[in-house]
Write a protein that holds these residues in place. Sequence first.
Motif, short mmCIF file in Angstrom:
data_model
loop_
_atom_site.label_atom_id
_atom_site.label_comp_id
_atom_site.label_asym_id
_atom_site.label_seq_id
_atom_site.Cartn_x
_atom_site.Cartn_y
_atom_site.Cartn_z
N ASN A 1 0.90 -1.22 0.08
CA ASN A 1 -0.20 -0.09 -0.07
C ASN A 1 0.84 1.24 0.05
OD1 ASN A 1 -2.00 1.86 0.45
ND2 ASN A 1 -1.84 1.58 2.71
N VAL A 2 0.72 1.93 -0.92
CA VAL A 2 1.43 3.22 -1.13
C VAL A 2 0.71 4.34 -1.45
CG1 VAL A 2 3.63 4.39 -2.12
CG2 VAL A 2 3.72 1.84 -1.87
N PRO A 3 0.01 5.09 -0.58
CA PRO A 3 -1.12 5.85 -0.75
C PRO A 3 -0.68 7.17 -1.49
CG PRO A 3 -0.65 5.72 1.40
CD PRO A 3 0.00 4.84 0.91
N MET A 4 0.46 7.78 -1.24
CA MET A 4 0.96 8.75 -1.76
C MET A 4 0.94 8.63 -3.41
SD MET A 4 1.03 11.64 0.05
CE MET A 4 1.77 12.55 -1.29
N LEU A 5 1.16 7.41 -3.94
CA LEU A 5 1.26 7.29 -5.50
C LEU A 5 0.11 7.84 -5.91
CD1 LEU A 5 2.51 6.48 -7.66
CD2 LEU A 5 1.64 4.10 -7.30
N ALA A 6 -1.07 7.39 -5.33
CA ALA A 6 -2.66 7.94 -5.97
C ALA A 6 -2.88 9.34 -5.90
CB ALA A 6 -3.51 7.01 -5.16
N VAL A 7 -2.33 9.83 -4.54
CA VAL A 7 -2.40 11.24 -4.21
C VAL A 7 -1.65 12.20 -5.14
CG1 VAL A 7 -1.99 12.94 -2.23
CG2 VAL A 7 -3.05 10.90 -1.53
N GLU A 8 -0.56 11.69 -5.37
CA GLU A 8 0.35 12.61 -6.25
C GLU A 8 -0.09 12.58 -7.50
OE1 GLU A 8 4.49 12.66 -5.97
OE2 GLU A 8 4.68 12.17 -4.00
N PHE A 9 -0.63 11.55 -8.02
CA PHE A 9 -1.08 11.27 -9.43
C PHE A 9 -2.34 12.18 -9.48
CE2 PHE A 9 -3.74 9.16 -12.74
CZ PHE A 9 -2.86 9.44 -13.94
N VAL A 10 -3.40 12.01 -8.93
CA VAL A 10 -4.53 12.72 -9.11
C VAL A 10 -4.30 14.10 -8.80
CG1 VAL A 10 -6.94 13.04 -8.37
CG2 VAL A 10 -5.87 10.73 -8.28
N SER A 11 -3.40 14.58 -7.88
CA SER A 11 -3.36 15.95 -7.43
C SER A 11 -2.75 16.73 -8.56
CB SER A 11 -2.56 16.06 -6.24
OG SER A 11 -3.15 15.40 -5.28
#
Length: 403
Positions: free
Chosen positions: A122-132
């Motif tokens: 689980n690497v949540p910042m990957l999704a956060v950075e991509f969408v942001s």
Amino acid sequence: MQRINFPHKYGGRSDQMSQREHAEDTIWWSIKSATEFAAHRRTVVLFHTNSSSLAGRPNPLLWIDNTGNVWPELRQVLESYAPERIMVNTDRDIAFAGGLHVGEMDILKEELGGRWTSRFVNVPMLAVEFVSKRVPGQMKYFEKMQETIWAMLEEAFSERVVVPGKTTTEDLQWWFREKMQEQNVSTWNQPRVKVLDPSSFPGWSGSDSIVQEGDVLHVDFGISAMSMHTDTQHLGYVLRVSQGERNVPESLLVGLKKANRMQDIVLEELQVGRTGNEVLAACNRRLEEEDIEGQIYSHPINDFAHGPGATIGFTNLPDFVPIYGELPILPGTYYSIELFARHFVPERNESLRFMLEENVFWKNDTKGWHFVRGRQERFHIVDMNRAQSHRDGADAVFIIQQR
């Protein structure tokens, strides 16, 4: 589908999504083609950093299947790529990184077996950075959206639409809805119009009021187009023309100016790399130093209007936000600067919350944050002295009363 190159800092080798039609992974809406409206059948997506095995194959790999044939093919690809880590969206706290449904996880475990599922991370910042992250070409369209919403606000809170003693706040809400239909845009945040009073907070719904002279009007809503969203709060004032009033009372202007000063403070403290809570603490210290009573509750705005990224306060969490407040401020993003300043209005013998919200964007490391269109520094005014220049009769102005 877009090609994505994962940053080396994640140390990841692949990222897998599995979803079914009508039960999409949250991040699907940010990676899909503009012409796709849903995940079909079962849609499995595999992003990878492999540069040798199966050279020339697309990135991401995509399967659309309702027969089960996807699983042997996926196992074959994993054998060829031999990823050390497989990222899946299973975060328990961040919605944008937690979109893998329980049923899909069950079938992944069953079909891939322990060899591969033991490598799930689980690497949540990957999704956060991509969408942001915002694409530079989006800004010219986002600016047009801001111009559209400002034009709506200026017209709605004017004598072109409002007739004191007749128009209701619900009428105004429906005016915004009809205007959005005319402009061929939709909304993520239905228009909420209210007459301000000391209890008008947080204001998840509009008031049920007949607009009268001397009222302070407030609206909170956002439009959606091209997978982008606005989020705006503005104020209007209804002149007491029957009493000869020509200008907005000075005490109201002071309240608006305090809210503008709070916006300045937020942009000065909104430094890349800080957490949302660090920004919030710095802002709160400065509000205390400048003797400004108010509250900050700002958020990222991107593919989702309340988007992933560092949150700076909530209406019910004025000092510290768990999870989202601990995320870092990212460059190349948009923010919605949302707040209120409380100010005593002597003419009313009451304190009002001057609630404002404007969207800003990150320009670059040297120029920092900028308002997309500007910010409200004056009230929108309903001045019935000007009504004759807009209409032949009151009924022509009050276009929605008889809907």
